[in-house]
Design a protein around this motif. Structure first.
Motif, PDB file in Angstrom:
ATOM      1  N   VAL A 412       0.872  -1.160   0.000  1.00 15.18           N
ATOM      2  CA  VAL A 412       0.000   0.000   0.000  1.00 15.18           C
ATOM      3  C   VAL A 412       0.911   1.212   0.000  1.00 15.18           C
ATOM      4  O   VAL A 412       1.727   1.365   0.912  1.00 15.18           O
ATOM      5  N   VAL A 417       2.679  -4.895   2.946  1.00 20.27           N
ATOM      6  CA  VAL A 417       1.629  -5.353   3.862  1.00 20.27           C
ATOM      7  C   VAL A 417       1.605  -6.881   3.794  1.00 20.27           C
ATOM      8  O   VAL A 417       1.032  -7.464   2.913  1.00 20.27           O
ATOM      9  N   ASP A 422      -0.762  -5.488   9.276  1.00 20.61           N
ATOM     10  CA  ASP A 422       0.029  -4.532   8.486  1.00 20.61           C
ATOM     11  C   ASP A 422      -0.896  -3.661   7.646  1.00 20.61           C
ATOM     12  O   ASP A 422      -0.762  -2.448   7.591  1.00 20.61           O
ATOM     13  N   PHE A 423      -1.818  -4.342   6.966  1.00 17.54           N
ATOM     14  CA  PHE A 423      -2.705  -3.616   6.061  1.00 17.54           C
ATOM     15  C   PHE A 423      -3.509  -2.579   6.820  1.00 17.54           C
ATOM     16  O   PHE A 423      -3.615  -1.424   6.434  1.00 17.54           O
ATOM     17  N   PHE A 427      -2.992   1.164   5.917  1.00 12.55           N
ATOM     18  CA  PHE A 427      -4.125   1.734   5.192  1.00 12.55           C
ATOM     19  C   PHE A 427      -4.803   2.827   6.007  1.00 12.55           C
ATOM     20  O   PHE A 427      -5.085   3.914   5.504  1.00 12.55           O
ATOM     21  N   LEU A 440      -1.897   0.696  -4.870  1.00 15.24           N
ATOM     22  CA  LEU A 440      -1.650  -0.638  -4.319  1.00 15.24           C
ATOM     23  C   LEU A 440      -0.813  -1.433  -5.324  1.00 15.24           C
ATOM     24  O   LEU A 440      -0.963  -1.260  -6.538  1.00 15.24           O
TER      25      LEU A 440
END
Lengths: 500, 473
Positions: A412, A417, A422-423, A427, A440
């Motif tokens: 990202v 990620v 993580d995402f 994000f 992305l």
């Protein structure tokens, strides 16, 4: 003792309600009237709704059975579709009917066991009365031609009036477990199957036999009577907190039967078994030294048996019925030699339905953590990381930017990620900055990668009614999340049955 | 006021028009009536247009079948070379051409190129001479000069109706039809060219026929219908020129690959911190390919290829870029410049030959299936993990292979304990097994990442049925 009283009580009701008397003396009818009572007294309607990924809500009603003290209710596990995460099921309720009187009580979903084919909930509403549980009996053997009762119901407008099915046993199948088939229709999945002497000996089930995998003409598809042996243990020890009962797993893929021809080629005599096509990296089978192309002929000294169509199911079923942590001695045939390898069963990996999810309605995307099955299905190495796009708002920014369901997001805004955590972190942090674009880096299919640029329209999103000239117009100019409330209360609970 | 109607009618000679005037849009051009221009165009190309009847044998469902089809073509030189579509005659074994004057002559395939869906045929000049037939060669124009609105004629044999002309304009000069167009059997096409879109009627049978400008030059080869009304697509003739050159020189077209895919730069320039027209984004890298070996990564930007700047802002530009790369000689060491994290890196890529997904199919009749070698391209497309083995392309219904569960897409990697690297090796093993009348064959088959054993049971009593004993009376 209590059941006895119930039966007597039920008998009285029968006597009372049938005061007008049948036109002709019919011993079978009399038996049916007696046999149905306990099951009917424990019969309830389970109600909940599923919020689909796209925000559309689907209401579900089906028959359940009170099976334990404190209003423990059992229903078919097929109703809790594995397509959806647990967080998407809402508002579990129990509907209890007595003639025209319909009462609704709040309930808590406890969990399900797909192998046993049952799911459970418990009534939490303190105002709920104590409902009489139905006692299932194990060890009942049916003969071909025996009549059995099962149940279904009409919909809400008709007070969920119950309908009784009378069917006769048409076949007995012993692989991978003993069960019975009827050629006539049975009631709704999960409803009790009762013999004419009033024994609740099983439920209406579903297996590969009636899941309709064979589209060949003239192959009769029966309805399955799933005997109580298959779920009794779960009934005594129901799951908690909405959990999925996990089964043991050894990490093998593409298992095929040792056919007659293969047995002959390898000079195995009468012995049969299964062939392992693929070993999951790091799984118990690999650790035990099993290799792709190995044949497995016996488990704990017992030869695998069955027709070519049954062998694989017998093998997997045998393992799935064991306990996690147990060790199984597998007799392996490799290049003409046999040896016994000990495999320690571990808990099956997380399914896509159990995967944790993240949703951002503003950007119009949902992602979930990658699970073992994703890697296996897409032939990705165990080291592959990222999150899987599980939802796209049809009129959202993410979809406009070209993101596709099933894409694996690996970066990202150039930040790796690897996990859902993580995402979420990356994000959320990016979204706070209200960037003009979110880029992305995704893996699409099995090997193609690309950048996906999501253009944002924060101003429009914040002022959806803004009509000032020059201001960006909101997407599609309307409701982004249509809630198509399905009021299909009248639909019979059968609708949940696996399609034939 | 319509320009066509306003045009001055000039009784100028055709030669004068062609030699002296530029394209019609040139303000200094001498205008003639549309009617006349159309006739000029017709007269130049009509006598060069042929109807092509082609027959080939192909494996369908594991069995060899004869297939036939009709298309169109255009003669482009005095030696009787005909340009047509690959999908008309690219794999033909027998070809007949019908000339504009209704004479029928045989032709043979010189070479073909599925990537651009083109093929070159040679008319049987002896037969032409013997029949006293005549033909004319059409002039190939410059497709780069064509613009939207330019008038064109499509000539060919729609639905086999020979010598048909339809009329229209160029509706779009650089239409893209997506990547990965399928020519049947997974054969890819259209990766290296954009298309002329025209409203001149193009129907099945027009394929391979010329799209002609009003100067009487071939500017495209009609190749695809649009599935709608007035939507036809032609391969620009400039793309065909290189194909013709290579086919006439060596009977085939060789292309290079560098093992990378692109995506347009459009709107990513801010994120990637580059200029709007600075290169094309490398989206994907074949992990075994030349780009990977050169150290190129996805998300890098290709800014220079073989000393020339790369522009890939729009999807339309990527087709040209791919063609440029594919036109590089095979095995060439190509200097490239890559932009990564604000730096420009000079690297060198060694090109490899681009294969198609197809290779010669090999039949294993007793075993009941047909297979082929695994080309690099096939492995890439089908996500196969090796090019060793035999890719099953067809299975005969009811035969041993099907009964044992062999399916299209299976990869045979072993027979018994012996590894199989390609279709020819499998054929040797097969021949030996048939000679030895082996009744059971164990094949190891790759399906995805799994290896599955399959046992074939073969019977050898065909044609040796015991004579039925005479019935005694």
């Amino acid at each position: 003792m209590r059941t006895c009283t119930m039966t007597v009580w039920a008998a009285v009701i029968v006597a009372v309600t049938s005061a007008a008397g049948p036109l002709r003396a019919d011993p079978i009818a009399e038996q049916i009237r007696k046999a149905r009572e306990a099951a009917l007294n424990s019969s309830v309607v389970v109600s909940y709704y599923v919020e689909r990924d796209d925000g559309v809500r689907a209401d579900i009603r089906m028959l359940g059975t009170v099976v334990g003290p404190d209003n423990l209710v059992m229903f078919t596990s097929a109703a809790i579709s594995s397509q959806f995460a647990l967080s998407q099921f809402h508002d579990f309720k129990l509907i209890v009917t007595k003639g025209d009187d319909i009462q609704t009580y709040a309930a808590e979903y406890l969990g399900k066991d797909d192998l046993a084919q049952v799911a459970f909930l418990r009534v939490t509403d303190p105002k709920a009365p104590k409902l009489p549980p139905l006692e299932f009996q194990t060890g009942v053997t049916l003969e071909i031609g025996d009549p059995v009762l099962s149940f279904t119901s009409l919909g809400e407008p008709d007070g969920y009036a119950r309908v009784i099915h009378l069917s006769r046993v048409g076949a007995r199948i012993d692989q991978p477990v003993t069960l019975w088939l009827t050629a006539e229709g049975l009631g709704a999945p999960g409803t009790p199957v009762v013999t004419l002497d009033g024994k609740a000996m099983g439920i209406v089930g579903f297996t590969r036999l009636n899941r309709g995998t064979n589209a060949r003409p003239n192959w009769s598809l029966g309805e399955v009577i799933w005997p109580a042996e298959r779920f009794m243990e779960r009934l005594k020890n129901p799951p908690k907190g909405g959990s999925l009962v996990k089964r043991p797993w050894i990490g093998v893929q593409t298992v095929t039967p040792v056919t007659k021809d293969l047995a002959e080629y390898y000079k195995l005599g009468d012995r049969r078994g299964v062939v392992i096509g693929q070993i999951v990296e790091g799984g118990p089978a690999e650790k035990a030294g099993i290799k792709a192309e190995d044949l497995i002929l016996a488990l704990d000294g017992k030869d695998l048996k069955g027709t070519e169509g049954q062998l694989v199911e017998n093998f997997t079923n045998n393992l799935r019925e064991r306990k996690i942590g147990d060790t199984v001695a597998m007799e392996i045939w490799r290049a003409g030699k046999t040896e016994t390898l000990k495999v320690t069963l571990v808990q099956e990996p997380k399914s896509a339905a159990e995967a944790e999810r993240y949703k951002n309605t503003q950007v119009g995307l949902g992602v979930r953590e990658m699970v073992t099955m994703d890697r296996l299905q897409r032939e990705l190495p165990a080291s592959e990381s990222g999150v899987v796009v599980s939802f796209l708002d049809p009129a959202g920014w993410a979809r406009d930017g070209g993101l596709q369901a099933g894409d694996i997001v690996k970066k990202v805004q150039d930040q790796d990620v690897k996990t859902l955590a993580d995402f979420r972190r990356v994000f959320d942090a990016e979204i706070k900055k209200k960037p003009k674009e979110i880029v992305l880096f995704v893996l699409r299919g099995k090997k193609d990668t690309q950048l996906v640029r999501i253009e944002t329209h924060w101003d429009a999103a914040e002022k959806p009614k803004a009509d000032t000239p020059g201001a960006p117009k909101p997407d599609a100019g309307g409701d982004k999340k249509p809630v198509e409330k399905k009021s299909d209360a009248g639909a019979p609970p059968r609708a949940e049955k696996a399609p034939k | 006021m319509n320009r066509g109607l306003a045009a001055v009618v000039l009784a100028s000679g055709i030669v004068g028009l062609l030699a002296g005037c530029g394209p019609q849009r040139d303000p200094t051009a001498t205008y003639i009536s549309l009617e006349q221009a159309r006739k000029i165009a017709r007269d130049h190309v009509y006598p060069a247009t042929v109807r092509v009847d082609a027959r080939r044998s192909e494996f369908v469902g594991g069995e060899k079948r004869r297939m036939g089809g009709t298309g169109s073509g255009v003669i482009f030189d005095d030696q009787g070379h005909v340009l047509t579509n690959y999908h008309v005659a690219g794999r033909a074994e027998e070809i007949t051409c019908i000339l504009f004057n209704k004479e029928r002559v045989k032709a043979r395939l010189v070479g073909s190129d599925p990537w651009t869906d083109l093929a070159v045929l040679q008319l049987d000049l002896a037969e032409v001479q013997q029949k006293g037939a005549t033909f004319q060669a059409a002039t190939l124009g410059d497709s780069a000069l064509m613009e939207e609105g330019d008038s064109v004629l499509a000539i060919g044999s729609p639905f086999g109706l020979s010598r048909s002309i339809s009329n229209g304009i160029i509706g779009c000069h650089d239409r893209i039809l997506g990547t990965g167009l399928d020519l049947g059997g997974g054969l890819e096409t259209g990766l290296f060219n954009t298309w002329f879109q025209t409203d001149a009627a193009i129907n099945p049978g027009n394929s391979g026929g010329p799209l002609v400008n009003f100067r009487g030059e071939v500017i495209g080869i009609n190749t695809r219908g649009g599935g709608g009304n007035d939507l036809g697509f032609a391969v620009p003739i400039n793309v065909a020129k290189e194909v013709i050159r290579q086919i006439l020189e060596k009977g085939k077209v060789t292309r290079s690959t560098v093992g990378m895919s692109f995506q347009p730069l459009q709107d990513l320039e801010a994120f990637l911190e580059v200029g709007k027209t600075e290169g094309a984004v490398i989206s994907s890298i074949d992990p075994e390919g030349p780009a990977a070996k050169a150290g190129i990564q996805p998300r890098d930007i290709l800014v220079e290829y073989s000393g020339a700047k790369v522009e890939g802002r729009y999807p339309e530009q990527l087709f040209d870029l791919r063609r440029r790369i594919s036109d590089t000689p095979v095995g060439a060491k190509v200097p490239v410049k890559i932009r990564r994290a604000g730096e420009v890196l000079p690297l060198e890529i060694t090109t490899e030959e681009l294969t198609t997904v197809r290779s010669q199919e090999q039949d294993y009749p007793k075993w009941g299936f047909v297979g082929q070698d695994i080309t690099e391209r096939l492995a890439l497309r089908e996500n196969l993990h090796t090019t060793k083995g035999v890719f099953v392309t067809g299975v005969r219904a009811g035969a041993a292979g099907e009964q044992a569960g062999i399916g299209k897409g299976d990869v045979i990697v072993r027979v018994g304990e012996q590894d199989v690297n390609n279709a020819a090796e499998l054929r040797k093993t097969y021949d030996a097994a048939v000679r030895a009348k082996q009744a059971m064959i164990l094949l190891k088959v790759h399906r995805g990442l799994a290896v599955v054993p399959v046992v074939l049971r073969i019977t050898y009593d065909e044609g040796k049925k015991p004579a039925t004993p005479p019935v005694k009376k």
